[in-house]
Design a protein around this motif. Structure first.
Motif, PDB file in Angstrom:
ATOM      1  N   ARG A   1       0.904  -1.302  -0.012  1.00 25.39           N
ATOM      2  CA  ARG A   1       0.082   0.181   0.015  1.00 25.39           C
ATOM      3  C   ARG A   1       0.846   1.075   0.074  1.00 25.39           C
ATOM      4  O   ARG A   1       1.977   1.313   0.512  1.00 25.39           O
ATOM      5  CB  ARG A   1      -1.013  -0.005   1.246  1.00 25.39           C
ATOM      6  CG  ARG A   1      -1.909  -1.062   1.378  1.00 25.39           C
ATOM      7  CD  ARG A   1      -2.768  -1.047   2.707  1.00 25.39           C
ATOM      8  NE  ARG A   1      -3.732  -2.073   2.454  1.00 25.39           N
ATOM      9  CZ  ARG A   1      -4.885  -2.020   2.164  1.00 25.39           C
ATOM     10  NH1 ARG A   1      -5.291  -0.930   1.444  1.00 25.39           N
ATOM     11  NH2 ARG A   1      -5.701  -2.830   2.084  1.00 25.39           N
TER      12      ARG A   1
ATOM     13  N   PHE B   1      -5.330  -0.391  -8.084  1.00 22.03           N
ATOM     14  CA  PHE B   1      -4.777  -1.595  -7.598  1.00 22.03           C
ATOM     15  C   PHE B   1      -3.727  -2.101  -8.777  1.00 22.03           C
ATOM     16  O   PHE B   1      -4.099  -2.588  -9.982  1.00 22.03           O
ATOM     17  CB  PHE B   1      -5.755  -2.772  -7.417  1.00 22.03           C
ATOM     18  CG  PHE B   1      -5.230  -4.139  -6.743  1.00 22.03           C
ATOM     19  CD1 PHE B   1      -5.532  -5.462  -7.191  1.00 22.03           C
ATOM     20  CD2 PHE B   1      -4.192  -3.989  -5.469  1.00 22.03           C
ATOM     21  CE1 PHE B   1      -5.163  -6.536  -6.634  1.00 22.03           C
ATOM     22  CE2 PHE B   1      -3.873  -5.272  -5.150  1.00 22.03           C
ATOM     23  CZ  PHE B   1      -4.130  -6.588  -5.486  1.00 22.03           C
TER      24      PHE B   1
ATOM     25  N   TRP C   1      -1.608  -1.495  -3.568  1.00 22.96           N
ATOM     26  CA  TRP C   1      -2.818  -0.049  -3.568  1.00 22.96           C
ATOM     27  C   TRP C   1      -2.137   1.197  -3.636  1.00 22.96           C
ATOM     28  O   TRP C   1      -1.388   1.353  -2.679  1.00 22.96           O
ATOM     29  CB  TRP C   1      -3.620  -0.558  -2.466  1.00 22.96           C
ATOM     30  CG  TRP C   1      -4.540  -1.816  -2.520  1.00 22.96           C
ATOM     31  CD1 TRP C   1      -4.265  -2.799  -2.039  1.00 22.96           C
ATOM     32  CD2 TRP C   1      -5.747  -1.783  -3.285  1.00 22.96           C
ATOM     33  NE1 TRP C   1      -5.416  -3.791  -2.263  1.00 22.96           N
ATOM     34  CE2 TRP C   1      -6.259  -3.167  -2.958  1.00 22.96           C
ATOM     35  CE3 TRP C   1      -6.605  -0.913  -3.907  1.00 22.96           C
ATOM     36  CZ2 TRP C   1      -7.635  -3.475  -3.692  1.00 22.96           C
ATOM     37  CZ3 TRP C   1      -7.781  -1.352  -4.540  1.00 22.96           C
ATOM     38  CH2 TRP C   1      -8.264  -2.517  -4.373  1.00 22.96           C
TER      39      TRP C   1
ATOM     40  N   GLY D   1       1.904 -11.494  -8.009  1.00 18.94           N
ATOM     41  CA  GLY D   1       2.238 -11.018  -6.718  1.00 18.94           C
ATOM     42  C   GLY D   1       1.018 -10.600  -6.073  1.00 18.94           C
ATOM     43  O   GLY D   1       0.005 -10.799  -6.239  1.00 18.94           O
ATOM     44  N   GLU D   2       1.123  -9.738  -4.769  1.00 20.77           N
ATOM     45  CA  GLU D   2       0.156  -9.785  -4.014  1.00 20.77           C
ATOM     46  C   GLU D   2      -0.598  -8.484  -4.176  1.00 20.77           C
ATOM     47  O   GLU D   2      -1.608  -8.098  -3.707  1.00 20.77           O
ATOM     48  CB  GLU D   2       0.671  -9.807  -2.549  1.00 20.77           C
ATOM     49  CG  GLU D   2       1.439 -10.858  -1.939  1.00 20.77           C
ATOM     50  CD  GLU D   2       2.695 -10.661  -2.105  1.00 20.77           C
ATOM     51  OE1 GLU D   2       3.549 -11.032  -1.120  1.00 20.77           O
ATOM     52  OE2 GLU D   2       3.354 -10.136  -2.943  1.00 20.77           O
TER      53      GLU D   2
ATOM     54  N   ILE E   1      -1.116  -4.904 -10.150  1.00 24.24           N
ATOM     55  CA  ILE E   1      -0.435  -6.015  -9.713  1.00 24.24           C
ATOM     56  C   ILE E   1       0.273  -6.658 -10.839  1.00 24.24           C
ATOM     57  O   ILE E   1       0.110  -6.508 -11.900  1.00 24.24           O
ATOM     58  CB  ILE E   1      -1.874  -7.218  -9.539  1.00 24.24           C
ATOM     59  CG1 ILE E   1      -1.182  -8.656  -9.052  1.00 24.24           C
ATOM     60  CG2 ILE E   1      -2.674  -6.933 -10.828  1.00 24.24           C
ATOM     61  CD1 ILE E   1      -2.411  -9.290  -8.499  1.00 24.24           C
TER      62      ILE E   1
END
Lengths: 115, 111
Positions: free
Chosen positions: A10, A91, A111, A107-108, A93
């Motif tokens: 984040r 978001f 944000w 990947g995770e 990614i």
């Protein structure tokens, strides 16, 4: 455990600044990585294909000068959002293709909020 | 026209129910097909690949109809933990290993 690490998970940044997101394959080589963006309630949209040692291939409508991609090693690709604006909030990614297995790992995600 | 189309739902079903999701794709040259699951604010995770002969993994069954360019996912005996968004994903030969995602179908399994 994760085989593709994305950092930061984040980030909040001020409008006009730049933000770098890293995508790292942890225990395999990835010649090719992909960057996606997902707005709320929308599908993941491919932004660009990142190739180690060469220039990224951008999808139509994605500004290459705004979204800088660097894939300098077989385990790391970075996406830099330059001169970020609130509409870049999303978001982000990445995914990495495992060279030896033709397998894709995600990947995770990161944000990004631009204020 | 979007390359991968899905009914966004939401599908609200009781525990134990059977639910089916459908997906159509527009590129007849598409080669690989998948169902991914995405939980809220998380990355998508591969649920299963989809093969022409149809394939099953526990309570999940996937079907592919190349002639109709249609993919389905059947979930039997729904669990609360199945609540998520299910993404239909297609890979085309000309896009390398980049994946084309549908918008997803939202499933909520209720007690």
């Amino acid at each position: 455990g994760a085989v593709v690490s994305q950092h930061p998970s984040r980030v909040i940044c001020k409008s006009g600044t730049s933000v770098k997101i890293e995508c790292r394959s942890l225990d395999f080589q990835a010649t090719t990585m992909f960057w996606y963006r997902q707005f709320p309630k929308q599908s993941l949209m491919l932004m660009a294909t990142s190739n180690e040692g060469s220039k990224a291939t951008y999808e139509q409508g994605v500004e290459k000068d705004k979204f800088l991609i660097n894939h300098a090693s077989l385990t790391l690709s970075t996406l830099t959002v330059t001169s970020a604006h609130p509409e870049d909030s999303s978001f982000y990614i990445c995914s990495a293709r495992r060279d030896s297995q033709n397998t894709i790992y995600f990947g995770e995600g990161s944000w990004l909020t631009v204020v | 026209r979007k390359e991968v189309e899905q009914d966004p739902g939401p599908f609200n079903v009781p525990e134990g129910a059977t639910v089916a999701f459908n997906c159509t794709y527009s590129n007849s040259a598409s080669q690989s097909f998948f169902w991914y699951r995405q939980d809220c604010r998380k990355e998508p995770k591969l649920l299963m690949s989809v093969y022409s002969s149809g394939n099953e993994d526990g309570r999940f069954t996937a079907q592919l109809n190349r002639a109709s360019q249609y993919i389905s996912l059947l979930i039997r005996d729904s669990k609360l933990s199945d609540s998520a968004t299910y993404l239909c994903v297609v890979n085309n030969a000309d896009s390398g290993y980049a994946l084309n995602f549908g918008k997803g179908t939202s499933l909520l399994v209720t007690p």
